[in-house]
Design a protein around this motif. Structure first.
Motif, PDB file in Angstrom:
ATOM      1  N   ILE A  62      -6.387 -14.376 -10.740  1.00  0.00           N
ATOM      2  CA  ILE A  62      -7.126 -13.483 -11.905  1.00  0.00           C
ATOM      3  C   ILE A  62      -6.231 -12.630 -12.508  1.00  0.00           C
ATOM      4  O   ILE A  62      -5.623 -12.368 -12.943  1.00  0.00           O
ATOM      5  CB  ILE A  62      -8.854 -13.771 -11.705  1.00  0.00           C
ATOM      6  N   ILE A  63      -6.072 -12.122 -11.038  1.00  0.00           N
ATOM      7  CA  ILE A  63      -5.489 -10.771 -11.289  1.00  0.00           C
ATOM      8  C   ILE A  63      -4.241 -10.327 -11.624  1.00  0.00           C
ATOM      9  O   ILE A  63      -3.579 -11.384 -10.969  1.00  0.00           O
ATOM     10  CB  ILE A  63      -6.168  -9.552 -10.000  1.00  0.00           C
ATOM     11  N   PRO A  64      -3.798  -9.889 -12.981  1.00  0.00           N
ATOM     12  CA  PRO A  64      -1.910  -9.581 -12.922  1.00  0.00           C
ATOM     13  C   PRO A  64      -1.626  -9.693 -11.887  1.00  0.00           C
ATOM     14  O   PRO A  64      -1.749  -8.811 -10.848  1.00  0.00           O
ATOM     15  CB  PRO A  64      -2.217  -9.184 -14.389  1.00  0.00           C
ATOM     16  N   ILE A  65       0.035 -10.573 -11.753  1.00  0.00           N
ATOM     17  CA  ILE A  65       0.759 -10.624 -11.417  1.00  0.00           C
ATOM     18  C   ILE A  65       2.421  -9.827 -11.759  1.00  0.00           C
ATOM     19  O   ILE A  65       2.509 -10.023 -13.043  1.00  0.00           O
ATOM     20  CB  ILE A  65       1.455 -11.956 -10.122  1.00  0.00           C
ATOM     21  N   GLU A  66       2.880  -8.732 -11.135  1.00  0.00           N
ATOM     22  CA  GLU A  66       3.953  -8.370 -11.722  1.00  0.00           C
ATOM     23  C   GLU A  66       5.450  -7.836 -10.634  1.00  0.00           C
ATOM     24  O   GLU A  66       4.984  -7.417  -9.844  1.00  0.00           O
ATOM     25  CB  GLU A  66       4.350  -6.886 -12.229  1.00  0.00           C
ATOM     26  N   ASN A  67       6.312  -8.233 -10.688  1.00  0.00           N
ATOM     27  CA  ASN A  67       7.364  -8.721  -9.834  1.00  0.00           C
ATOM     28  C   ASN A  67       7.026  -9.134  -8.571  1.00  0.00           C
ATOM     29  O   ASN A  67       7.263  -8.809  -7.487  1.00  0.00           O
ATOM     30  CB  ASN A  67       8.049  -7.111  -9.816  1.00  0.00           C
ATOM     31  N   GLY A  68       6.229 -10.392  -8.811  1.00  0.00           N
ATOM     32  CA  GLY A  68       5.503 -10.730  -7.478  1.00  0.00           C
ATOM     33  C   GLY A  68       4.704 -10.588  -6.708  1.00  0.00           C
ATOM     34  O   GLY A  68       4.226 -11.175  -5.534  1.00  0.00           O
ATOM     35  N   LYS A  69       3.997  -9.527  -7.718  1.00  0.00           N
ATOM     36  CA  LYS A  69       2.650  -7.808  -6.495  1.00  0.00           C
ATOM     37  C   LYS A  69       1.369  -8.597  -7.433  1.00  0.00           C
ATOM     38  O   LYS A  69       1.711  -7.873  -8.960  1.00  0.00           O
ATOM     39  CB  LYS A  69       3.744  -6.667  -6.594  1.00  0.00           C
ATOM     40  N   ARG A  70       0.850  -8.557  -7.062  1.00  0.00           N
ATOM     41  CA  ARG A  70      -0.553  -8.208  -7.480  1.00  0.00           C
ATOM     42  C   ARG A  70      -0.380  -6.895  -8.000  1.00  0.00           C
ATOM     43  O   ARG A  70      -0.460  -5.890  -7.250  1.00  0.00           O
ATOM     44  CB  ARG A  70      -1.836  -7.990  -6.218  1.00  0.00           C
ATOM     45  N   LEU A  71      -1.081  -6.284  -9.542  1.00  0.00           N
ATOM     46  CA  LEU A  71      -1.384  -4.988  -9.736  1.00  0.00           C
ATOM     47  C   LEU A  71      -2.679  -4.694  -8.442  1.00  0.00           C
ATOM     48  O   LEU A  71      -3.880  -4.682  -8.713  1.00  0.00           O
ATOM     49  CB  LEU A  71      -1.906  -5.270 -11.301  1.00  0.00           C
ATOM     50  N   ASP A  72      -2.904  -3.465  -8.186  1.00  0.00           N
ATOM     51  CA  ASP A  72      -3.403  -3.033  -7.691  1.00  0.00           C
ATOM     52  C   ASP A  72      -4.417  -1.547  -8.325  1.00  0.00           C
ATOM     53  O   ASP A  72      -3.440  -1.261  -9.434  1.00  0.00           O
ATOM     54  CB  ASP A  72      -2.377  -2.004  -6.693  1.00  0.00           C
ATOM     55  N   ARG A  73      -5.351  -1.338  -8.347  1.00  0.00           N
ATOM     56  CA  ARG A  73      -6.385  -0.978  -9.179  1.00  0.00           C
ATOM     57  C   ARG A  73      -6.818  -1.828 -10.579  1.00  0.00           C
ATOM     58  O   ARG A  73      -6.699   0.048 -11.432  1.00  0.00           O
ATOM     59  CB  ARG A  73      -5.992   0.500  -8.892  1.00  0.00           C
ATOM     60  N   VAL A  74      -6.442  -2.157 -10.344  1.00  0.00           N
ATOM     61  CA  VAL A  74      -6.616  -3.096 -12.093  1.00  0.00           C
ATOM     62  C   VAL A  74      -8.154  -3.983 -12.206  1.00  0.00           C
ATOM     63  O   VAL A  74      -7.683  -4.786 -11.208  1.00  0.00           O
ATOM     64  CB  VAL A  74      -5.888  -3.376 -12.083  1.00  0.00           C
ATOM     65  N   GLN A  97     -11.838  -4.665  -8.549  1.00  0.00           N
ATOM     66  CA  GLN A  97     -11.302  -4.229  -7.099  1.00  0.00           C
ATOM     67  C   GLN A  97     -11.901  -2.733  -6.341  1.00  0.00           C
ATOM     68  O   GLN A  97     -11.771  -2.014  -6.770  1.00  0.00           O
ATOM     69  CB  GLN A  97      -9.513  -4.122  -7.143  1.00  0.00           C
ATOM     70  N   LYS A  98     -11.890  -3.524  -4.248  1.00  0.00           N
ATOM     71  CA  LYS A  98     -12.593  -2.034  -3.633  1.00  0.00           C
ATOM     72  C   LYS A  98     -10.979  -1.755  -3.128  1.00  0.00           C
ATOM     73  O   LYS A  98     -10.906  -2.714  -2.400  1.00  0.00           O
ATOM     74  CB  LYS A  98     -13.362  -2.751  -3.141  1.00  0.00           C
ATOM     75  N   TRP A  99     -11.195  -0.637  -3.323  1.00  0.00           N
ATOM     76  CA  TRP A  99     -10.070   0.272  -2.278  1.00  0.00           C
ATOM     77  C   TRP A  99     -11.142   1.343  -1.532  1.00  0.00           C
ATOM     78  O   TRP A  99     -11.958   2.058  -2.403  1.00  0.00           O
ATOM     79  CB  TRP A  99      -9.229   1.018  -3.231  1.00  0.00           C
ATOM     80  N   VAL A 100     -11.129   1.835  -0.409  1.00  0.00           N
ATOM     81  CA  VAL A 100     -11.095   2.506   0.284  1.00  0.00           C
ATOM     82  C   VAL A 100     -10.176   3.360   1.066  1.00  0.00           C
ATOM     83  O   VAL A 100      -9.222   2.478   1.753  1.00  0.00           O
ATOM     84  CB  VAL A 100     -12.673   1.594   0.989  1.00  0.00           C
ATOM     85  N   SER A 106      -5.924   9.189   6.008  1.00  0.00           N
ATOM     86  CA  SER A 106      -5.230   9.892   4.099  1.00  0.00           C
ATOM     87  C   SER A 106      -5.342   8.647   3.458  1.00  0.00           C
ATOM     88  O   SER A 106      -5.693   9.441   2.051  1.00  0.00           O
ATOM     89  CB  SER A 106      -4.896  10.491   4.264  1.00  0.00           C
ATOM     90  N   GLU A 107      -5.090   7.589   3.496  1.00  0.00           N
ATOM     91  CA  GLU A 107      -4.659   6.381   2.330  1.00  0.00           C
ATOM     92  C   GLU A 107      -5.821   5.388   2.487  1.00  0.00           C
ATOM     93  O   GLU A 107      -6.849   4.657   2.734  1.00  0.00           O
ATOM     94  CB  GLU A 107      -3.347   5.749   2.769  1.00  0.00           C
ATOM     95  N   GLU A 108      -5.956   5.435   0.730  1.00  0.00           N
ATOM     96  CA  GLU A 108      -7.380   4.039   0.769  1.00  0.00           C
ATOM     97  C   GLU A 108      -6.159   2.798   0.496  1.00  0.00           C
ATOM     98  O   GLU A 108      -5.095   2.887   0.685  1.00  0.00           O
ATOM     99  CB  GLU A 108      -7.708   4.308  -0.864  1.00  0.00           C
ATOM    100  N   VAL A 109      -7.031   1.357   1.317  1.00  0.00           N
ATOM    101  CA  VAL A 109      -6.462   0.448   1.306  1.00  0.00           C
ATOM    102  C   VAL A 109      -7.061  -0.615   0.376  1.00  0.00           C
ATOM    103  O   VAL A 109      -8.234  -0.140   0.373  1.00  0.00           O
ATOM    104  CB  VAL A 109      -6.467   0.222   2.522  1.00  0.00           C
TER     105      VAL A 109
END
Length: 662
Positions: A62-74, A97-100, A106-109
């Motif tokens: 469902i989430i759009p894919i660009e250049n073979g990868k899912r768009l994050d934070r969309v 999308q859930k980012w925690v 220090s980085e969200e995943v």
């Protein structure tokens, strides 16, 4: 009837659609090239309602894919305004999308997705949202009435179950009400299915046939055990005295015995006549049923002939269409070759003009001294220069003539090729016209034959009631008369004389103990007679079972006819064949969708498949009392849709590189 109408559909970051809003009318057409997102519109609407795509998959991208990868934070979002019985309702489903940030990092995943639900912009839980959707329309019904291809993609057993649901199941009791023989049959199989009872009597018949085949061997074995005949005269001398006494008694009862035999033989003859008359009654009923079936078969002969003629013309038309396509391709190919040849001729003609226009130009300044810059005055040099100029001029003209001749030769070859191609084009265009004429003639013939077929009534078999047959009634009257005459016969009493004889026989039997072989002969002869009687009984039992099998066959055909009448009355262009036959001619359950010509829908063209699906949707909508938007994929293949009360959304393949809404 509840009408569900899609007014507006909005997609944000849903698959390949970043931000699109579509307003729908009673009939809306969505055009575009392949992979421009037409099917995505249908997927989005189904996902909004049920969280699935049109293929019933919950897990799809469902989430759009660009250049073979899912768009994050969309977030993917689909919303719609739906009108239900005149009341508008806004529905929205969001895939968030859930980012925690994990503890100690220090980085969200990315941590999966949550689905958010809204009705009229009010957030709801999943269960509440589902309840609101279920109140609008059942998911299973929605799938069947929004996609023309969905119903025919089901297993034939599921199709059959849905058809009986909307048409109503035909019970055995309803079929039996039209025929007394059927009523008797149902009474016999109480607590069993028709199929089980048919297997039961078939097994019983098989066992009876096996028993019947064994009897000749048993008779032969009994006769083999029978002792040889001996001379029992010596033994019989000792029995003469008692035999004389028995003869005296026999003489006394002979007159009475003769009367008893005559009476018995008369009654037996009358009983045999009754049995024969009952067999005649059964034959009369059987013959009447066969005649009724034969009459119907003959009455429908004209329809069968018309149907066969329509099939032949359909095949002729299809062959002509294929030949037309081949001829059109040949014409187009020849035109292309002619165009290429003409271009080559024009190019060659220009080359000829260019070559012919060339002029010889003598080179000047060849005798100027490179050292002193003065013209050479040596007569010998001047003479050689002039001779060289003449040779160069001659060589120039010879080369030009040779080039022109070569061009002429090529032009002549191309002219012959052009003439040949033009002749072939003329013949191919004539073939194309002939095929077009043949198609028109076949289609006209099909229309004429179909009109005749539509105007030709279908004859059906009328039930045969035995009691209404004059011949059966006459035989029944005769049976009643014979039974009455049997009851009037008074028995002859010979019991006293037989009692006296019994005493003498018992004394004689004591002497016959030595005549065991003779007794065995009598015994074995009796056993043979018993076996022969058993053979007759088995034959009669087999005949009775075969009559039941005939009744079962008639019952099954009546039920098939009633099922076909009920179910196929629900549709205008689709017919369902609910039973088929094995090679042996036995019926078995099936569900084969055909058109009015009997051609399976699976073998028809795309247009007929889509209209067949719409016909089925119309029937389902009437039964469930609801309509919903119908998404017709491949709409470019259909010139005319059958009428429907549902909202239509056409998905049309065009050369447009982006979606076009009409």
């Amino acid at each position: 009837m509840k009408n569900v109408v899609l007014k507006t559909l909005s997609l944000i970051n849903f698959r390949g659609q970043k931000d699109r809003t579509i307003d729908f009318s009673v009939e809306t057409t969505i055009c575009g090239d392949n992979a421009t997102g037409k099917s995505t519109i249908f997927d989005a609407f189904i996902w909004l309602l049920f969280g699935k795509d049109q293929f019933d998959r919950k897990d799809f991208e469902i989430i759009p894919i660009e250049n073979g990868k899912r768009l994050d934070r969309v977030d993917a979002e689909v919303s719609a305004i739906v009108e239900v019985e005149g009341q508008e309702m806004k529905l929205k489903r969001v895939l968030h999308q859930k980012w925690v940030r994990r503890r100690g990092t220090s980085e969200e995943v990315f941590d999966g997705c949550d689905t958010l639900y809204y009705v009229n912009d009010v957030p709801l839980k999943a269960g509440e949202y589902k309840s609101r959707i279920d109140a609008i329309i059942d998911e299973a019904v929605f799938k069947m009435i929004t996609n023309p291809a969905f119903f025919l993609s089901l297993k034939w057993q599921d199709q059959r179950a849905h058809l009986f649901q909307i048409a109503g199941t035909v019970s055995d009791e309803q079929i039996a009400a039209s025929n007394p023989d059927f009523r008797i049959l149902l009474d016999l199989i109480t607590g069993k299915s028709m199929s089980d009872y048919k297997k039961e009597i078939s097994s019983r018949k098989k066992k009876l046939n096996e028993d019947l085949k064994m009897i000749p061997a048993k008779i032969d074995q009994t006769r083999r055990l029978m002792p040889e005949n001996k001379d029992f005269e010596a033994i019989s001398v000792e029995l003469q005295s008692i035999d004389q006494e028995i003869n005296t008694l026999d003489q006394q009862i002979s007159d009475k015995s003769a009367a008893v035999r005559s009476q018995y033989e008369g009654v037996q003859a009358k009983q045999n006549e009754i049995n024969s008359l009952k067999s005649q009654q059964q034959n009369v009923v059987f013959a009447a049923k066969n005649k009724a079936q034969d009459d119907v078969f003959k009455s429908n002969a004209n329809r069968r002939e018309l149907e066969n003629s329509i099939q032949v013309e359909n095949r002729n038309a299809e062959n002509s269409r294929r030949a037309k396509i081949d001829s059109q391709r040949t014409v187009d190919n020849l035109k292309g070759q002619i165009k290429d040849t003409n271009e080559k001729i024009d190019s060659l003609r220009q080359r000829w003009y260019d070559e012919n226009a060339k002029e010889y130009t003598a080179k000047e300044g060849c005798l100027v001294c490179p050292v002193f810059g003065s013209t050479c005055g040596d007569p010998a040099a001047i003479g050689k220069h002039e001779e060289a100029q003449e040779k160069a001029k001659k060589a120039f003209f010879e080369t030009r003539e040779k080039n022109l001749a070569k061009i002429d030769e090529e032009g002549e070859s191309l002219s012959k090729t052009l003439e040949r191609l033009n002749n072939q084009l003329e013949a191919s265009e004539k073939n194309l016209r002939d095929h077009i004429t043949a198609i028109e003639e076949s289609e006209s013939q099909i229309s004429r034959l179909q009109n005749q077929l539509n105007q030709t009534p279908v004859a059906t078999v009328s039930p045969v009631v035995a009691e209404e047959l004059p011949e059966w009634q006459a035989i029944e009257k005769r049976i009643a008369e014979i039974k009455a005459s049997i009851q009037e016969v008074k028995p002859v009493d010979v019991s006293d004389l037989q009692a006296q004889k019994k005493v003498l026989v018992e004394k004689r039997d004591a002497l016959k103990s030595q005549l065991s072989d003779k007794d065995l002969i009598v015994k074995y002869n009796h056993e043979v007679k018993v076996l022969e009687e058993e053979s007759k009984k088995l034959s009669q039992q087999i005949a009775d079972i075969e009559k039941q099998e005939f009744t079962i066959a008639d019952f099954t055909k009546a039920k098939i006819d009633e099922c076909d009448r009920r179910i196929n009355g629900l549709f205008s262009i689709v017919k369902f064949q609910l039973f088929d036959r094995t090679i042996e001619g036995n019926e078995f359950e099936a569900c084969i969708a055909t058109n009015n010509a009997g051609v399976p829908i699976a073998s028809t063209n795309t247009a007929e498949k889509i209209n067949a699906g719409l016909d089925i949707i119309n029937a389902l909508c009437r039964f469930h009392n609801v309509t919903a938007p119908i998404f017709i994929d491949g709409r470019e293949s259909v010139n005319r849709l059958i009428e429907t009360n549902s909202q239509i959304i056409n998905l049309v393949v065009t050369t447009d590189k982006s979606l076009l809404i009409k």
